[in-house]
Design a protein around this motif. Structure first.
Motif, mmCIF file in Angstrom:
data_model
loop_
_atom_site.group_PDB
_atom_site.id
_atom_site.type_symbol
_atom_site.label_atom_id
_atom_site.label_comp_id
_atom_site.label_asym_id
_atom_site.label_seq_id
_atom_site.Cartn_x
_atom_site.Cartn_y
_atom_site.Cartn_z
ATOM 1 N N HIS A 255 56.485 30.691 4.978
ATOM 2 C CA HIS A 255 56.527 32.075 4.365
ATOM 3 C C HIS A 255 56.939 31.798 2.755
ATOM 4 O O HIS A 255 57.843 31.191 2.619
ATOM 5 C CB HIS A 255 57.699 32.913 4.935
ATOM 6 C CG HIS A 255 57.771 34.338 4.709
ATOM 7 N ND1 HIS A 255 58.144 34.673 3.486
ATOM 8 C CD2 HIS A 255 57.277 35.276 5.414
ATOM 9 C CE1 HIS A 255 57.775 36.231 3.474
ATOM 10 N NE2 HIS A 255 57.282 36.439 4.808
ATOM 11 N N CYS A 293 54.247 44.681 3.573
ATOM 12 C CA CYS A 293 55.133 43.726 3.648
ATOM 13 C C CYS A 293 56.519 43.803 2.798
ATOM 14 O O CYS A 293 56.260 44.139 1.474
ATOM 15 C CB CYS A 293 54.525 42.465 3.128
ATOM 16 S SG CYS A 293 55.977 41.069 3.037
ATOM 17 N N PHE A 295 58.352 41.962 1.202
ATOM 18 C CA PHE A 295 58.517 41.189 0.293
ATOM 19 C C PHE A 295 57.386 41.362 -0.886
ATOM 20 O O PHE A 295 57.478 40.812 -2.022
ATOM 21 C CB PHE A 295 58.392 39.762 0.734
ATOM 22 C CG PHE A 295 58.678 38.706 -0.264
ATOM 23 C CD1 PHE A 295 59.899 38.721 -0.964
ATOM 24 C CD2 PHE A 295 57.902 37.625 -0.368
ATOM 25 C CE1 PHE A 295 60.231 37.687 -1.643
ATOM 26 C CE2 PHE A 295 58.191 36.649 -0.982
ATOM 27 C CZ PHE A 295 59.180 36.497 -2.027
ATOM 28 N N CYS A 299 56.359 39.039 -4.377
ATOM 29 C CA CYS A 299 55.857 37.731 -3.718
ATOM 30 C C CYS A 299 54.483 37.187 -4.689
ATOM 31 O O CYS A 299 53.669 37.995 -5.104
ATOM 32 C CB CYS A 299 54.847 38.254 -2.555
ATOM 33 S SG CYS A 299 53.960 36.799 -1.691
ATOM 34 N N TYR A 301 51.876 35.833 -4.129
ATOM 35 C CA TYR A 301 50.738 35.244 -3.168
ATOM 36 C C TYR A 301 50.087 36.779 -3.035
ATOM 37 O O TYR A 301 49.103 36.854 -2.133
ATOM 38 C CB TYR A 301 50.661 34.490 -2.055
ATOM 39 C CG TYR A 301 51.432 33.160 -2.286
ATOM 40 C CD1 TYR A 301 50.777 32.305 -3.251
ATOM 41 C CD2 TYR A 301 52.693 32.820 -1.812
ATOM 42 C CE1 TYR A 301 51.432 30.863 -3.207
ATOM 43 C CE2 TYR A 301 53.210 31.754 -1.885
ATOM 44 C CZ TYR A 301 52.464 30.784 -2.760
ATOM 45 O OH TYR A 301 53.171 29.528 -3.020
ATOM 46 N N CYS A 306 48.878 43.470 1.541
ATOM 47 C CA CYS A 306 50.185 43.468 1.881
ATOM 48 C C CYS A 306 50.960 44.499 1.438
ATOM 49 O O CYS A 306 52.101 44.894 1.735
ATOM 50 C CB CYS A 306 50.891 42.457 0.825
ATOM 51 S SG CYS A 306 50.126 40.767 1.024
ATOM 52 N N PRO A 311 53.532 42.881 7.923
ATOM 53 C CA PRO A 311 52.956 41.520 8.744
ATOM 54 C C PRO A 311 54.037 41.489 9.865
ATOM 55 O O PRO A 311 54.990 41.758 10.046
ATOM 56 C CB PRO A 311 53.042 40.676 7.673
ATOM 57 C CG PRO A 311 54.169 41.113 6.761
ATOM 58 C CD PRO A 311 53.942 42.556 6.674
ATOM 59 N N CYS A 327 53.816 36.943 7.699
ATOM 60 C CA CYS A 327 52.955 36.889 6.413
ATOM 61 C C CYS A 327 51.599 36.806 6.792
ATOM 62 O O CYS A 327 51.030 36.245 7.729
ATOM 63 C CB CYS A 327 53.434 35.710 5.517
ATOM 64 S SG CYS A 327 52.398 35.643 4.019
ATOM 65 N N HIS A 328 50.908 37.650 6.128
ATOM 66 C CA HIS A 328 49.231 37.890 6.263
ATOM 67 C C HIS A 328 48.624 36.673 5.796
ATOM 68 O O HIS A 328 47.557 36.327 6.573
ATOM 69 C CB HIS A 328 48.923 39.183 5.313
ATOM 70 C CG HIS A 328 49.106 40.461 5.902
ATOM 71 N ND1 HIS A 328 49.373 40.863 7.327
ATOM 72 C CD2 HIS A 328 49.750 41.423 5.220
ATOM 73 C CE1 HIS A 328 50.012 42.326 7.330
ATOM 74 N NE2 HIS A 328 50.258 42.490 6.083
ATOM 75 N N LEU A 329 49.173 35.953 4.892
ATOM 76 C CA LEU A 329 47.949 34.843 4.357
ATOM 77 C C LEU A 329 48.293 33.585 5.059
ATOM 78 O O LEU A 329 47.704 32.708 4.878
ATOM 79 C CB LEU A 329 48.557 34.918 2.947
ATOM 80 C CG LEU A 329 48.281 35.937 1.931
ATOM 81 C CD1 LEU A 329 48.353 35.433 0.725
ATOM 82 C CD2 LEU A 329 47.007 36.091 2.193
#
Ligand code: SF4
Lengths: 336, 311
Positions: A255, A293, A295, A299, A301, A306, A311, A327-329
Motif C-alpha cells: 500500500h 479511497c 488516502f 497519495c 499514485y 481513487c 478500494p 488499493c486500486h493500483l
C-alpha cells in the motif's frame, strides 16, 4: 484450541463519536474514529496496529476491551468455553471476560494512581477477582513485581518515586495481575527513552513466552513493530489499509500509505533522508472523510478512480501466508 | 538498541524524554506524600498563624463555661451598658449581660453553624459530584440542573422563604446554608472528576471491571480531596459571615440565642454604635479575625495540595 486459532474476531467494527456544537449541543456529525474494521487476532501472536496519531488505533484497542463500546459490528472472543460476542454483553456479563483481556497504557505518568502506593493500586483488582486475604494479595503483588524485574519492597512506595520505565513495568505487572490471555499495549513504550524501550520490549517478549500471551501492540513507530510483531495491520482514518506478515510489510510493501510510513522510519544516517516520501497535507478530519479511497488526497499514485471508488481490502499472494491491502493500483504497475 | 543510542542523531522524541527525566529528577527528592504536605503547610507562615488563631478561638468557645465568669443570658440590671472593667472584660450590653461571655458562647453557635453547614454541604456535594462527574450521562445532567436551580436563587430570598415556611431556628439556618451551599462544592468535585476520569489509571481500573462507585469514591476521590478541603475551609468562613449578616438583620438564629451575628445585632441601634463601642467592636473583631484565619488556612491548604507545585 490450536495456537493459531483466532482469539478475537472483529467484524465490521465501527466506533463513531457524536460531534456536538452550539448552545443546545445538537449532534451535527460523527467522528468516525473506527470505520469498519475486520480483523482476526490469532492466539499467541503479536499483532501490530500502526498508523499516525488520530487514525483510530487507540480507539480500536479500547473497543477490543469494551472500554469504548462499538457503535456497530461485533467483537467475538473465543476461548476454552466457545465463542462469546463481547459487544452484545452488558457490564455484568462482561465481568468474566475482563479477566482475559488487559491493557498497558502509554503515559507512565498517569497510568498509576498518585494517591495510592503500588500495592494499594494493584490490590483492588485482585480483591475483585476473589483473592481474599491481605497476605495473599501482598504475595501476588510481590511476585508480579519480581516478574517485571522490580524489587518486592517497591510495592509500599508511591508512583512518583519511580522513573518512567519503572512505572511502565509496574503498569505491565498490573495488567498481568489477573492472568489475562490477551494484552493490548497502547503505545506502551512510546514515552520511554530508547534504551529503556529496549528493556521493556525484551521484558514483554519474555513474559509472552512464559505466560503464553497474545499481544495487540498499538504504536506509531514502525521500528518497534519490526522488532516485536508477527503480523502488522496498518490503519488509516479508521480503516485497515494493509494487513500482512511483519516481514512481508518491510520486504514487500503493497500500500502506498505503508510505503510512506516505512520511508519515514528514522535512519542513523541523516543523509539518507532524501529518500523519504513526505506526505502532503495533514490527516483529513475523520468527521468528513474524503470520498473514495480515504488516502487519495495525499497519495502520490492517486488516479481518478481513487476519488470515487472505495478500494476493498483484497487478498494478495505472498510467501508468508495472506497479504491484504486496500488499493486500486495493486496488481497494476505503480507509476513512479 | 542501546548502542545505537549513542550515535543516533537527536530527534524530537529525545527532547520529550529529557523533559520527562527532568520532571522525575524534580520529584526524586521528595519521599512521603504526607510529609511533603505537612512541611509545605508548616512553611507557610500565614497558614500556621491562621491555624493558631483558629485553634485559640475554637478552644475558648468550646471551654466557654470554664473561662467566662458570667452567664451570657442572664441580665444584670445594676450593670447596664457599662464599659470594659476588671469585672466585665468587654463591658456589658444594654440589658447588663457580660459581652465577653456572650462572645465566647456566641462563638460556639457561630462556629457550629459555619463548620456544620460547610461540612454538610461538602458531604452532599461530594457524594453527588464525585459519582455523577464520573459516570456522566443523564444522572449528571439532572444533578447539574438541580444545582443550577439552587444557585440561581438569590440567597436572601431563599432564606426569607424558608424562614417563613420553616420558622427561625438554628437547625433551619444550617439547612438553608447547606441547601444553598452544596452546589459550589458539587461543581468543583464534579469538575475535578471530569479531568481525573481521563487519567489512564482510571481506564485501567475500568478494564478490570471494577464498579463505578468503587472507582469513583475509592480511587478517584483521594485525588480530589485537596481542593475539596480548601473549599470546606473557605465556605466555613463564608457561612460564618452570612450567619452574622442574617442575624444582624434578625433573620438568622433566634435572637434569644447568643451568636456573633446576634451580638452584632445590637449595633443596629445608632446610639449603641456611637456610644457603646465595646458592645460591637470585640465581636466584630473576633468575626474578622476568625474569618481571616480560616481563609489563611484555606490558602495554605491550597498551596500545600496543589499538584502543580510539587517538590
Ligand atoms: S486507491 Fe488510489 S489513492 Fe488509495 S492508496 Fe491506492 S493509489 Fe492511492
Amino acid at each position: 484450541m490450536q495456537p493459531n486459532d483466532p482469539i478475537l474476531k472483529l467484524r465490521d467494527v465501527q466506533v463513531h463519536f457524536p460531534v456536538k456544537t452550539g448552545v443546545f449541543k445538537r449532534v451535527t456529525g460523527h467522528v468516525r474514529a473506527v470505520d469498519g474494521v475486520d480483523l482476526d487476532v490469532r492466539r499467541g501472536e503479536v499483532l501490530g496496529l500502526v498508523g499516525e496519531s488520530g487514525c483510530g488505533k487507540t480507539t480500536l484497542g479500547k473497543a477490543i476491551l469494551q472500554l469504548v463500546r462499538a457503535t456497530q459490528g461485533t467483537v467475538t472472543y473465543s476461548g476454552e468455553d466457545g465463542e462469546t460476542e463481547l459487544t452484545s454483553l452488558d457490564d455484568a456479563g462482561l465481568f468474566r471476560f475482563r479477566k482475559r483481556l488487559q491493557i498497558v497504557f502509554q503515559d507512565p505518568h498517569s497510568s498509576l494512581n498518585p494517591a495510592f502506593t503500588i500495592f494499594g493500586s494493584l490490590e483492588d483488582p485482585l480483591r475483585h477477582y476473589g483473592v481474599k486475604t491481605r497476605e495473599e494479595r501482598r504475595k501476588i503483588v510481590g511476585d508480579l513485581l519480581e516478574a517485571v524485574n522490580m524489587r518486592r519492597e517497591s510495592m509500599d512506595r508511591y508512583p512518583h518515586e519511580f522513573s518512567g520505565g519503572q512505572r511502565q513495568r509496574i503498569g505491565i505487572a498490573r495488567a498481568l495481575s489477573i492472568e489475562p490471555e490477551l494484552i493490548v499495549c497502547d503505545e506502551a513504550v512510546s514515552a520511554l527513552d530508547v534504551s529503556i524501550q529496549a528493556q521493556v520490549l525484551q521484558l514483554l517478549m519474555a513474559l509472552k513466552r512464559e505466560k503464553n500471551l497474545t499481544y495487540v501492540f498499538i504504536t506509531h513507530d514502525l521500528s518497534v513493530t519490526e522488532y516485536l510483531c508477527d503480523r502488522i495491520a496498518v490503519m488509516y482514518l479508521g480503516k485497515i489499509v494493509e494487513l500482512c506478515d511483519a516481514e512481508d510489510l518491510y520486504a514487500n510493501t503493497l500500500h502506498p500509505y505503508s510505503e510512506a510510513l516505512l520511508s519515514a522510519i528514522p535512519v542513523a544516517d541523516l543523509d539518507k533522508k532524501s529518500r523519504r516520501i513526505v506526505l502532503q497535507g495533514d490527516v483529513p478530519s475523520p468527521v468528513n472523510p474524503p470520498s473514495g479511497c480515504p488516502f487519495h488526497p495525499r497519495c502520490r499514485y492517486a488516479v481518478d478512480r481513487c476519488k470515487t471508488e472505495v478500494p476493498e481490502l483484497r487478498r494478495f499472494k505472498s510467501a508468508k501466508g495472506e497479504h491484504m491491502a486496500a488499493c486500486h493500483l495493486i496488481d497494476q504497475p505503480l507509476a513512479e | 538498541m542501546t548502542d545505537a543510542n549513542a550515535t543516533r542523531p537527536r530527534t524530537r522524541r529525545d527532547a520529550q524524554f529529557d523533559k520527562i527525566r527532568d520532571r522525575e529528577a524534580a520529584l526524586a527528592g521528595t519521599r512521603q506524600r504526607t510529609g511533603r504536605f505537612m512541611s509545605k503547610f508548616l512553611n507557610n507562615r500565614l497558614a500556621v498563624m491562621g491555624f493558631v488563631i483558629f485553634a485559640v478561638i475554637c478552644l475558648m468557645s468550646l471551654f466557654a463555661p470554664l473561662i467566662a465568669q458570667h452567664d451570657p443570658m442572664s441580665p444584670n440590671l445594676r450593670a447596664i451598658a457599662k464599659p470594659p472593667s476588671a469585672e466585665h472584660w468587654f463591658g456589658t450590653d444594654k440589658t447588663g449581660r457580660d459581652v465577653f461571655a456572650r462572645v465566647l458562647y456566641g462563638g460556639r453557635i457561630s462556629i457550629l453553624v459555619g463548620l456544620g453547614s460547610a461540612l454538610l454541604s461538602a458531604i452532599i456535594g461530594v457524594i453527588i459530584g464525585v459519582y455523577s462527574g464520573y459516570v456522566g450521562g443523564w444522572l449528571d445532567w439532572i444533578a447539574m440542573r438541580i444545582s443550577e436551580i439552587f444557585m440561581s436563587f438569590p440567597q436572601i430570598i431563599l432564606v426569607l422563604l424558608l424562614v417563613a415556611i420553616l420558622g427561625q431556628s438554628l437547625l433551619n439556618l444550617i439547612v438553608i446554608f447547606t441547601l444553598t451551599g452544596w452546589g459550589g462544592i458539587y461543581r468543583m468535585a464534579r469538575a475535578r472528576m471530569l479531568s481525573i476520569r481521563e487519567e489512564e489509571y482510571v481506564q485501567a481500573l475500568r478494564s478490570f471491571g471494577l464498579g463505578p462507585a468503587r472507582i469513583a469514591y475509592k480511587h478517584m476521590l483521594p485525588n480530589a480531596l485537596g481542593p475539596i478541603m480548601v473549599n470546606i475551609t473557605l465556605s466555613t468562613a463564608a457561612f460564618i459571615l452570612q450567619e452574622a449578616g442574617l442575624s444582624f438583620l434578625g433573620l438568622g438564629v433566634p435572637l434569644s440565642i447568643p451568636t456573633w451575628g446576634n451580638i452584632l445585632n445590637a449595633a443596629q441601634d445608632l446610639r449603641v454604635l456611637e456610644q457603646n463601642w465595646w458592645i460591637w467592636l470585640p465581636v466584630g473583631a473576633t468575626i474578622s479575625l476568625f474569618v481571616l484565619s480560616v481563609n489563611f488556612i484555606g490558602d495554605g491548604l491550597r498551596d500545600a495540595t496543589d499538584p502543580s507545585q510539587q517538590g
